[in-house]
Design a protein around this motif. Structure first.
Motif, mmCIF file in Angstrom:
data_model
loop_
_atom_site.group_PDB
_atom_site.id
_atom_site.type_symbol
_atom_site.label_atom_id
_atom_site.label_comp_id
_atom_site.label_asym_id
_atom_site.label_seq_id
_atom_site.Cartn_x
_atom_site.Cartn_y
_atom_site.Cartn_z
ATOM 1 N N GLY B 14 46.415 20.937 49.272
ATOM 2 C CA GLY B 14 46.653 21.405 47.579
ATOM 3 C C GLY B 14 45.815 22.003 46.993
ATOM 4 N N LYS B 15 44.730 22.687 47.579
ATOM 5 C CA LYS B 15 43.756 23.239 47.037
ATOM 6 C C LYS B 15 44.032 24.404 46.152
ATOM 7 N N THR B 16 44.696 25.371 47.014
ATOM 8 C CA THR B 16 45.241 26.707 46.158
ATOM 9 C C THR B 16 46.533 26.464 45.210
ATOM 10 N N THR B 17 47.324 25.416 45.583
ATOM 11 C CA THR B 17 48.063 25.118 44.655
ATOM 12 C C THR B 17 47.752 24.582 43.344
ATOM 13 N N MET B 38 37.909 32.309 46.916
ATOM 14 C CA MET B 38 36.878 32.484 47.740
ATOM 15 C C MET B 38 37.336 32.055 49.040
ATOM 16 N N ASP B 39 38.602 32.185 49.400
ATOM 17 C CA ASP B 39 39.076 31.766 50.503
ATOM 18 C C ASP B 39 39.556 33.211 51.203
ATOM 19 N N PRO B 40 39.031 33.193 52.625
ATOM 20 C CA PRO B 40 39.499 34.587 53.238
ATOM 21 C C PRO B 40 41.115 34.792 53.389
ATOM 22 N N GLN B 41 41.829 33.715 53.387
ATOM 23 C CA GLN B 41 43.168 33.670 53.525
ATOM 24 C C GLN B 41 43.617 34.456 52.168
ATOM 25 N N ALA B 42 43.013 34.441 51.378
ATOM 26 C CA ALA B 42 43.400 35.068 49.686
ATOM 27 C C ALA B 42 44.593 34.376 49.251
ATOM 28 N N ILE B 121 37.555 27.801 40.823
ATOM 29 C CA ILE B 121 37.424 28.731 42.222
ATOM 30 C C ILE B 121 38.004 28.135 43.179
ATOM 31 N N ASP B 122 38.936 28.570 44.035
ATOM 32 C CA ASP B 122 39.548 28.324 45.234
ATOM 33 C C ASP B 122 38.751 28.341 46.409
ATOM 34 N N CYS B 123 38.661 27.515 47.276
ATOM 35 C CA CYS B 123 37.728 27.435 48.386
ATOM 36 C C CYS B 123 38.410 27.319 49.772
HETATM 37 MG MG MG Z 1 44.249 27.269 50.006
#
Ligand code: MG
Ligand code: ATP
Ligand code: ATP
Ligand code: MG
Lengths: 264, 264
Positions: B14-17, B38-42, B121-123
């Protein structure tokens, strides 16, 4: 031997749960199975109740120090064994940066794996050097997918990576199928994402692509809290809650996997 | 400015959410917010409806090519903006391997961030160089946690990493709190894991530790399919389904975050 890598760079989609419960299911059906834990989190190792100690070698020692793979094998029962993961794997990306043929190390180490019917490799949530080693070492890829939009989004990048590995490093590599995990029937989202995946796989006409002929497994793994409880007891779902929907689904998936002739 | 990194190496917790819906909630409450992906998945970028194109700079260009951060800022609405992520970030681990002070690059780039009240910042799901850059650049860490056994298992390693960064790279760094995500009340597992976390945080007596005084936020984010649907519309939950339990929970969390005096 059938060799299968369980891969998806999206986090938390059911890779470890599938690697462990499919492997345990295959062992229940009488096959000799080796689980290989390539994730620095070492969750497949934990899930099967192995608490690493310094003295027993892990996959890190096999890859980085040349320990023979059969010395790192730990027995779970008379048909299931595991090569444990270890947190030190997290440094592998840096430690292997300048190594010639860094993606092929695991393939070479597996040459001395004692006779098993299935090799199942659990991978971390990334497409880095650990996952590339797994892709180079196996013939088949299983792709666990939570039927959510964010999980679907990374699919094309994942397939690109499989394609590059199949062309440059491992001609045998094929995508065998997509395993729908944490499936909640009745939600519109699950239906839409499943359709998107099936449409994509159905439209792949180019026979040279490693996903040509791949499909979504008809067994859907439903969301079932017993699957999330089983790791805390160090047991597969079949041992922890054999009559649960989770156990039924993974046993059904196991039968489906055995029935399909290996695609390689 | 309060600066918060959303971190957990366990995937899919649930980081991005949380990064997106907390940021949108803070903007709704009148604060100026910058999300940094900051996540390559963007995925935070995708969740907010930004489809990257080659011409607009991303956080990759800011970190690796020295593009000023205000040139990479994209407006979502009059109070919310984002510095988009990009797949090229996946190579950062290798590209920064020999860079002196490689963990401090983001901190230096943020010096020219225009006036905002909150930086979130999302990681990615790892504790590599991207996450270390985020930890070095912020004052606070929020730790989203799915109340499952496997998610709990990595907690001590995560806290160790926060501790090392706080000692060597960033004296201001504090763990503000744990956000319980995808909470399914009524399952025994959720209750047990929550108790474990609270017991651990409550027992931290050493005031020099960055998690001293940290606690679990009293707002629990319940499992709610609307939260998984919102990214496919490129909207936060507050825009997509403002009356859903998901929106209510994230608005309640937002109020709790604003009410707590920043711990740093
Ligand atoms: Mg994420
Ligand atoms: N079908 C299911 N029903 C309920 N819970 C599940 C199910 N499958 C997995 N889980 C739980 O969801 C969480 C994520 O699953 P799992 O850890 O297997 O994913 P993963 O892809 O291996 O994650 P990572 O990216 O961190 O390696 C775990 O806590 C697991 O116990
Ligand atoms: N409370 C919730 N209820 C239902 N679904 C949720 C909830 N929170 C997140 N999700 C969904 O679960 C999945 C995992 O969440 P998310 O992507 O935010 O986790 P993450 O920690 O950022 O994952 P990663 O490790 O891949 O970055 C996503 O598909 C998301 O839409
Ligand atoms: Mg896993």
């Amino acid at each position: 031997m059938r060799s299968i890598a369980i891969i998806n760079q999206k986090g938390g989609v059911g890779k470890t749960t599938t690697a462990v419960n499919l492997s345990a299911g295959l062992a229940l059906q009488g096959h000799r199975v080796c689980v290989l834990d390539m994730d620095p989190q070492a969750h497949a190792t934990l899930h099967l109740g192995i608490t690493g100690n310094r003295t027993t070698p892990s996959i890190y020692d096999v890859i980085m120090k040349g320990v023979p793979i059969h010395d790192a094998l730990q027995r779970i029962d008379n048909r299931l064994s595991i090569v444990p993961g270890h947190i030190d794997l997290a440094a592998a990306e840096m430690e292997l940066a300048d190594e010639v043929g860094r993606e092929m190390i695991l393939r070479d180490r597996l040459a001395t794996l004692p006779g098993v019917d299935y090799l199942v490799i659990d991978c971390p949530p990334s497409l880095g050097v650990l996952t590339l080693n797994a892709l180079t070492a196996v013939n088949e890829v299983f792709l666990p997918l939570q039927p959510h939009f964010l999980a679907l989004h990374g699919l094309s990048q994942l397939l690109n990576t499989i394609d590059v590995v199949a062309r440059r490093l491992n001609r045998n590599l094929r995508l065998s199928g997509v395993v729908l995990c944490m499936y909640e029937s009745g939600t519109r989202l699950a239906g839409e994402v499943t359709n998107d995946v099936n449409e994509f796989l159905g439209s792949a006409q180019d026979p040279s692509r490693p996903w040509h002929g791949a499909r979504t497994f008809s067994t859907k793994i439903r969301r079932n809290v017993r699957l999330a409880e089983a790791p805390s007891f160090g047991r597969s779902i079949h041992e922890y809650a054999p009559n649960s929907p989770g156990a039924q689904d993974y046993l059904e998936l196991t039968r489906e996997v055995i029935a399909m002739a290996s695609r390689s």
